[in-house]
Write a protein that holds these residues in place. Structure first.
Motif, short mmCIF file in Angstrom:
data_model
loop_
_atom_site.label_atom_id
_atom_site.label_comp_id
_atom_site.label_asym_id
_atom_site.label_seq_id
_atom_site.Cartn_x
_atom_site.Cartn_y
_atom_site.Cartn_z
N ALA A 92 0.84 -1.20 0.00
CA ALA A 92 0.00 0.00 0.00
C ALA A 92 0.87 1.24 0.00
CB ALA A 92 -0.90 -0.01 1.22
N LEU A 93 2.10 1.06 0.49
CA LEU A 93 3.03 2.17 0.63
C LEU A 93 4.41 1.59 0.38
CD1 LEU A 93 2.12 4.98 1.58
CD2 LEU A 93 2.93 4.42 3.86
N LYS A 94 5.22 2.28 -0.42
CA LYS A 94 6.51 1.68 -0.74
C LYS A 94 7.58 2.77 -0.80
CE LYS A 94 8.56 -2.23 -2.32
NZ LYS A 94 9.61 -2.30 -1.32
N ASP A 95 8.64 2.58 -0.05
CA ASP A 95 9.81 3.46 -0.10
C ASP A 95 9.42 4.94 -0.02
OD1 ASP A 95 12.51 3.73 -0.01
OD2 ASP A 95 12.72 4.00 -2.19
N CYS A 96 8.69 5.25 1.02
CA CYS A 96 8.18 6.60 1.21
C CYS A 96 9.15 7.39 2.09
CB CYS A 96 6.86 6.46 1.96
SG CYS A 96 5.55 7.34 1.25
N PRO B 190 4.61 0.01 10.46
CA PRO B 190 5.05 -0.16 9.07
C PRO B 190 5.76 -1.50 8.87
CG PRO B 190 6.50 1.36 10.22
CD PRO B 190 5.37 1.05 11.17
N THR B 191 5.66 -2.04 7.66
CA THR B 191 6.35 -3.29 7.33
C THR B 191 7.85 -3.04 7.24
OG1 THR B 191 4.43 -3.78 5.96
CG2 THR B 191 6.32 -5.25 5.73
N GLU B 192 8.22 -1.89 6.70
CA GLU B 192 9.64 -1.54 6.63
C GLU B 192 9.82 -0.04 6.74
OE1 GLU B 192 10.69 -3.09 2.74
OE2 GLU B 192 10.39 -1.10 1.87
N GLY B 193 11.06 0.37 7.02
CA GLY B 193 11.36 1.79 7.13
C GLY B 193 11.02 2.32 8.51
N THR B 194 11.30 3.61 8.72
CA THR B 194 11.01 4.21 10.02
C THR B 194 10.28 5.52 9.84
OG1 THR B 194 13.09 5.41 10.04
CG2 THR B 194 13.07 3.26 11.13
N LEU B 195 9.59 5.89 10.91
CA LEU B 195 8.92 7.18 10.93
C LEU B 195 9.21 7.80 12.29
CD1 LEU B 195 6.61 9.00 9.56
CD2 LEU B 195 5.24 8.07 11.40
N SER B 196 9.57 9.07 12.30
CA SER B 196 9.69 9.74 13.60
C SER B 196 8.72 10.91 13.66
CB SER B 196 11.13 10.18 13.85
OG SER B 196 11.52 11.15 12.92
N GLN C 162 20.44 10.62 12.22
CA GLN C 162 19.70 11.39 13.21
C GLN C 162 18.32 10.81 13.49
OE1 GLN C 162 19.76 15.43 11.88
NE2 GLN C 162 21.98 15.57 12.06
N ALA C 163 17.93 9.82 12.71
CA ALA C 163 16.65 9.18 12.98
C ALA C 163 16.75 8.44 14.30
CB ALA C 163 16.30 8.21 11.85
N TYR C 164 15.62 8.21 14.95
CA TYR C 164 15.68 7.70 16.31
C TYR C 164 16.17 6.26 16.39
CZ TYR C 164 11.35 5.19 15.47
OH TYR C 164 10.40 4.36 14.97
N ASN C 165 16.06 5.51 15.30
CA ASN C 165 16.74 4.21 15.26
C ASN C 165 17.08 3.89 13.82
OD1 ASN C 165 14.38 3.38 14.12
ND2 ASN C 165 13.74 2.09 15.83
N THR C 166 17.87 2.88 13.62
CA THR C 166 18.30 2.61 12.25
C THR C 166 17.17 1.94 11.48
OG1 THR C 166 19.31 0.64 13.13
CG2 THR C 166 20.76 2.48 12.62
N ARG C 167 17.23 2.19 10.21
CA ARG C 167 16.17 1.72 9.34
C ARG C 167 16.18 0.19 9.23
NH1 ARG C 167 16.05 3.66 3.10
NH2 ARG C 167 14.90 1.88 2.27
N THR C 168 15.00 -0.37 9.25
CA THR C 168 14.90 -1.81 9.04
C THR C 168 15.38 -2.11 7.62
OG1 THR C 168 12.81 -1.48 10.17
CG2 THR C 168 13.31 -3.71 9.48
#
Lengths: 140, 315
Positions: free
Chosen positions: B26-30, B63-69, B306-312
């Protein structure tokens, strides 16, 4: 003072606020010392993004027309009203006479508007250029 | 609220965000960023992933992958500030009265602003003793918005908020929303189909299509880097001298062509140029899923470290 924001005429909202404020300054609707509506007031009444209003006020501030007073709002510094630009000035009388001669000569409203726009462009476009050159030469 | 507003803190930062349901992505590499204090429109066709994205931000979905802060922290964590999410369904208890609904908001939310909530309800002449189940769609939206704003959110997420309102109520509630945002510096992200609703309301835009970000940035900046060109076609196509400008969309009607371009240099030639309106810009991108995406510098997700954790790691 309430801004009328036209969403369809293609002019960005912040420019409409700048233009309407200047118009109010010309007509004497706003005089030095008056407070402009806050960004919150404009948002509430006209459903305009507060950042848009702030942007317009910064532009007016840059032109020296208004000044922000921290915690109090934005206030008018000077007026744009000029006696020679009022509707009872001789210049206006001449213009009315000219428009009536144009109508007698068979010109439509659009023809008159086009002539006026063209004459204004000739005068003021050249005028700005000369002014810029003069400033530069005096600066050197 | 000077320059800080433009470059300042991030309200939202998405890095390679992806969401897969059973039927596919539904969402990819956003990836994008929303600076704090902005009022942002989230635009896209049906099924573009708007609701999914809002649900991840509201910590309703993982999310299945990636991060959001959210304000530099994980969604739903203490440091991410207060978030209000008004979903399309506007779920309220049908058996509760309006007053009881606000009471619930007060009990559940420390820092609740009863006056703001009551003022919004009162402005629509909704009786406080009426049961939610008896209200019209527009009245229910008003109560839901009162609940969302009474929470005094730092981030307000709205999914198609004005869809069931009449024009008068729409303008009035939009005004209320903007005034509240102005007073408290709330960051607002609202999805909508009605492009005209966004003009003058949003100062930031994110366009989603096919699960990806097509366009993101400050509205004035996005409008200023595009040019609308109209002129006579050359042969069966656009003039050859226009070809070196990146093209978003073009249409031919009779002998006339209309093109939206993203010129690197002034596009001078035997044609007329004009700035696009927000609606023209959005329509052009929505109609041309293959146009090169544009994410302006302020909308670019910042340094990954600077993201709060590393990307999956994506597969």
């Amino acid at each position: 003072m309430e801004f009328r924001i036209d969403r369809r005429n293609g002019v960005p909202a912040f420019q409409q606020i700048v233009q309407q404020t200047k118009q109010a300054l010309r007509l004497g609707v706003l005089v030095p010392g008056d407070r402009l509506p806050t960004a919150k007031d404009v948002a509430e009444v006209s459903a305009v993004n507060p950042n848009t209003t702030l942007k317009a006020y910064r532009e007016l501030e840059r032109e020296g027309l208004v000044e922000p007073r921290p915690g109090k709002g934005t206030f008018v510094r000077r007026t744009l009203a000029r006696p020679s630009a009022s509707t009872d000035s001789p210049l206006y009388g001449e213009l009315v006479a000219w428009v009536s001669r144009a109508a007698e000569a068979g010109l439509e409203q659009e023809d008159v508007a086009a002539l006026v726009a063209s004459a204004m462009e000739k005068q003021y476009a050249a005028g700005t250029e000369t002014a810029a050159t003069t400033t530069r030469s005096t600066g050197e | 609220m000077s320059n800080g507003m433009y470059a300042g803190d991030s309200a939202l930062e998405a890095h390679g965000l992806g969401m897969r349901y059973r039927r596919g992505w539904a969402l990819k590499d956003c990836s994008f960023r929303l600076p704090a204090g902005r009022i942002c429109g989230l635009v896209g066709p049906n099924g573009a992933g708007k609701t999914t994205l809002l649900s991840i931000m509201a910590h309703v979905l993982e999310p299945t992958e990636g991060t959001l802060s959210v304000f530099g922290a994980a969604p739903g964590s203490v440091d991410s500030g207060r978030t209000s999410f008004l979903t399309q369904e506007k779920p309220l208890f049908r058996g509760f009265s309006v007053a009881e609904t606000l009471r619930l908001g007060q009990e559940l939310n420390p820092g609740w602003d009863q006056r703001t909530a009551e003022d919004i309800v009162r402005a629509g002449d909704v009786p406080f003793d009426a049961k939610i189940g008896t209200l019209s769609g527009g009245q229910r939206t008003r109560v839901a918005l009162a609940l969302a704003l009474g929470k005094r959110p730092d981030l307000l997420l709205l999914d198609e908020p004005m869809s069931d309102l009449d024009p008068v109520a729409r303008k009035e509630l939009t005004g209320t929303l903007l005034a509240e945002a102005a007073e408290h510096g709330t960051t607002v992200l609202m999805s909508t189909h009605v492009l005209a609703e966004l003009e003058n309301v949003c100062d930031y835009l994110v366009v989603l299509s096919g699960g990806g970000v097509r366009l993101a940035g400050d509205v004035d900046e996005l409008l200023s880097v595009h040019t609308m060109v109209t002129g006579a076609k050359e042969g069966e196509d656009l003039p050859a001298s226009l070809a070196h400008h990146p093209l978003v969309e073009s249409r031919i009607s009779g002998r006339q062509f209309t093109a939206l371009i993203r010129p690197d240099s002034p596009a001078t030639g035997p044609w007329e140029t004009d700035k696009p309106s927000m609606e023209e810009l959005l329509l052009a991108y929505l109609r041309s899923p293959d146009a090169l995406p544009l994410i302006t510098p302020t909308a670019q997700a910042q340094d990954q470290d600077q993201a709060y954790n590393t990307r999956t790691v994506a597969a």
